[in-house]
Design a protein around this motif. Structure first.
Motif, PDB file in Angstrom:
ATOM      1  N   SER A 180      33.903   4.032   0.903  1.00 47.94           N
ATOM      2  CA  SER A 180      34.801   4.729   1.829  1.00 47.94           C
ATOM      3  C   SER A 180      34.934   6.199   1.458  1.00 47.94           C
ATOM      4  O   SER A 180      34.912   7.079   2.331  1.00 47.94           O
ATOM      5  CB  SER A 180      36.190   4.061   1.817  1.00 47.94           C
ATOM      6  OG  SER A 180      36.103   2.718   2.244  1.00 47.94           O
ATOM      7  N   ILE A 181      35.054   6.470   0.163  1.00 52.47           N
ATOM      8  CA  ILE A 181      35.173   7.856  -0.300  1.00 52.47           C
ATOM      9  C   ILE A 181      33.908   8.642   0.034  1.00 52.47           C
ATOM     10  O   ILE A 181      33.967   9.765   0.536  1.00 52.47           O
ATOM     11  CB  ILE A 181      35.450   7.900  -1.822  1.00 52.47           C
ATOM     12  CG1 ILE A 181      36.833   7.315  -2.123  1.00 52.47           C
ATOM     13  CG2 ILE A 181      35.344   9.335  -2.352  1.00 52.47           C
ATOM     14  CD1 ILE A 181      37.114   7.143  -3.599  1.00 52.47           C
ATOM     15  N   VAL A 182      32.757   8.027  -0.246  1.00 51.68           N
ATOM     16  CA  VAL A 182      31.482   8.689   0.049  1.00 51.68           C
ATOM     17  C   VAL A 182      31.330   8.906   1.555  1.00 51.68           C
ATOM     18  O   VAL A 182      30.853   9.953   2.009  1.00 51.68           O
ATOM     19  CB  VAL A 182      30.301   7.864  -0.494  1.00 51.68           C
ATOM     20  CG1 VAL A 182      28.965   8.435  -0.014  1.00 51.68           C
ATOM     21  CG2 VAL A 182      30.336   7.835  -2.014  1.00 51.68           C
ATOM     22  N   GLY A 183      31.757   7.916   2.347  1.00 50.81           N
ATOM     23  CA  GLY A 183      31.689   8.048   3.800  1.00 50.81           C
ATOM     24  C   GLY A 183      32.524   9.220   4.306  1.00 50.81           C
ATOM     25  O   GLY A 183      32.099   9.955   5.199  1.00 50.81           O
ATOM     26  N   VAL A 184      33.704   9.384   3.721  1.00 51.88           N
ATOM     27  CA  VAL A 184      34.576  10.502   4.104  1.00 51.88           C
ATOM     28  C   VAL A 184      33.935  11.830   3.719  1.00 51.88           C
ATOM     29  O   VAL A 184      33.916  12.787   4.497  1.00 51.88           O
ATOM     30  CB  VAL A 184      35.964  10.364   3.440  1.00 51.88           C
ATOM     31  CG1 VAL A 184      36.777  11.639   3.632  1.00 51.88           C
ATOM     32  CG2 VAL A 184      36.717   9.173   4.015  1.00 51.88           C
ATOM     33  N   ILE A 185      33.394  11.890   2.501  1.00 49.11           N
ATOM     34  CA  ILE A 185      32.773  13.129   2.020  1.00 49.11           C
ATOM     35  C   ILE A 185      31.582  13.522   2.895  1.00 49.11           C
ATOM     36  O   ILE A 185      31.446  14.670   3.317  1.00 49.11           O
ATOM     37  CB  ILE A 185      32.322  12.984   0.556  1.00 49.11           C
ATOM     38  CG1 ILE A 185      33.556  12.861  -0.361  1.00 49.11           C
ATOM     39  CG2 ILE A 185      31.466  14.172   0.130  1.00 49.11           C
ATOM     40  CD1 ILE A 185      33.209  12.552  -1.799  1.00 49.11           C
ATOM     41  N   LEU A 186      30.714  12.547   3.174  1.00 48.83           N
ATOM     42  CA  LEU A 186      29.532  12.836   3.985  1.00 48.83           C
ATOM     43  C   LEU A 186      29.902  13.127   5.437  1.00 48.83           C
ATOM     44  O   LEU A 186      29.249  13.922   6.104  1.00 48.83           O
ATOM     45  CB  LEU A 186      28.555  11.657   3.918  1.00 48.83           C
ATOM     46  CG  LEU A 186      27.940  11.377   2.536  1.00 48.83           C
ATOM     47  CD1 LEU A 186      27.004  10.171   2.605  1.00 48.83           C
ATOM     48  CD2 LEU A 186      27.173  12.592   2.018  1.00 48.83           C
ATOM     49  N   GLY A 187      30.952  12.483   5.916  1.00 48.03           N
ATOM     50  CA  GLY A 187      31.374  12.692   7.299  1.00 48.03           C
ATOM     51  C   GLY A 187      32.008  14.049   7.540  1.00 48.03           C
ATOM     52  O   GLY A 187      31.884  14.616   8.626  1.00 48.03           O
ATOM     53  N   THR A 188      32.675  14.589   6.522  1.00 46.74           N
ATOM     54  CA  THR A 188      33.337  15.883   6.680  1.00 46.74           C
ATOM     55  C   THR A 188      32.392  17.051   6.454  1.00 46.74           C
ATOM     56  O   THR A 188      32.719  18.196   6.770  1.00 46.74           O
ATOM     57  CB  THR A 188      34.508  16.020   5.692  1.00 46.74           C
ATOM     58  OG1 THR A 188      34.036  15.785   4.356  1.00 46.74           O
ATOM     59  CG2 THR A 188      35.611  15.032   6.017  1.00 46.74           C
ATOM     60  N   GLY A 189      31.229  16.778   5.878  1.00 47.94           N
ATOM     61  CA  GLY A 189      30.287  17.857   5.615  1.00 47.94           C
ATOM     62  C   GLY A 189      30.662  18.716   4.429  1.00 47.94           C
ATOM     63  O   GLY A 189      30.146  19.832   4.265  1.00 47.94           O
TER      64      GLY A 189
END
Length: 261
Positions: A180-189
């Motif tokens: 979830s953390i990685v998804g947020v990081i990658l999603g925000t750019g």
């Protein structure tokens, strides 16, 4: 395999997170694209009508770039659900190759992402058309619509690349929080600053000129790729294929070598 896909499809379409996340994206797209021209007309009165090409509406299906986080969070939730409730233990013991569950899950994730992008694009179009009723701009059909649809397809490929990383973390590593953390990081750019720093370091160490790591990273390409303008298309396709091949293989290998609990 067909039965596994059917079961995963059933799980997906019974996922509240999937429908809630997609619904939020659709609602925000329509609300924001309707309110922005309303406020613009109210606070900045003008007789000029801006022309907006339909293809420009399609290539940017998310009103706010971070909204794509919702898609990744939904994907992580779906990917980890069978592990969290012990369902995977019952299924994996009844099939010849337990790694088939990974392939099935990845196939359904592909549909998950496709639906998400389609919902975002359609709601963006709906919101833009509603917003155009206030007269601040006019949407016109142009000859770049085919390229815009191809851009969405390439963006879908890039989401699959990122999803393969998240699948590795949820199903291979079995860590939903990390995924979830990685998804947020990658999603925000937000990795852009790191890519810039690494690119600068490579330039300094190897005396290269103009090395740019963001040109080959799926999350960075997701915001910049454009088929009509020929921006990052080849890099996006290559990065997607390589990323999926690596992380899907890693997930299968790790899943096969670990006991299912």
């Amino acid at each position: 395999m067909a039965n596994l896909v059917k079961m995963d499809l059933r799980r997906l379409f019974h996922s509240k997170m999937f429908f809630i996340s997609a619904g939020i994206v659709a609602a925000l797209n329509i609300i924001l694209m309707t309110l922005i021209p309303l406020f613009t007309k109210f606070f900045i009165p003008s007789e000029m009508v801006r022309i907006v090409e339909f293809s420009d509406v399609l290539v940017n299906p998310f009103a706010i770039s971070w909204m794509i986080i919702l898609m990744f969070i939904s994907m992580v939730s779906f990917s980890y659900a069978d592990i969290a409730n012990g369902f995977i233990k019952n299924i994996a013991g009844q099939i010849p190759r337990k790694s088939d569950t990974i392939i099935s899950k990845f196939i359904v994730i592909g549909l998950h992402n496709f639906i998400f992008i389609a919902v975002a694009a359609l709601s963006m179009v709906a919101g833009q058309y509603l917003g155009s009723l206030f007269g601040t701009y006019q949407i016109v059909m142009d000859d770049q619509i085919g390229f815009a649809l191809l851009t969405l397809l390439v963006k879908w490929l890039l989401t699959m690349a990122i999803s393969s990383i998240l699948l590795f973390l949820t199903t291979g590593v079995r860590n939903k929080t990390l995924a979830s953390i990685v998804g947020v990081i990658l999603g925000t750019g937000t990795m852009g600053l790191i890519y810039l720093g690494l690119s600068t370091a490579v330039d300094s160490i190897f005396k290269t000129s103009g090395f740019n790591l963001s040109l080959v990273m799926p999350d960075a390409l997701l915001n910049t790729v454009n088929v009509g303008a020929n921006i990052g298309v080849i890099n996006a396709v290559i990065a997607s294929v390589v990323c999926v091949a690596i992380f899907l293989a890693l997930t299968v290998k790790m899943f096969n070598t670990r006991d299912i609990k």
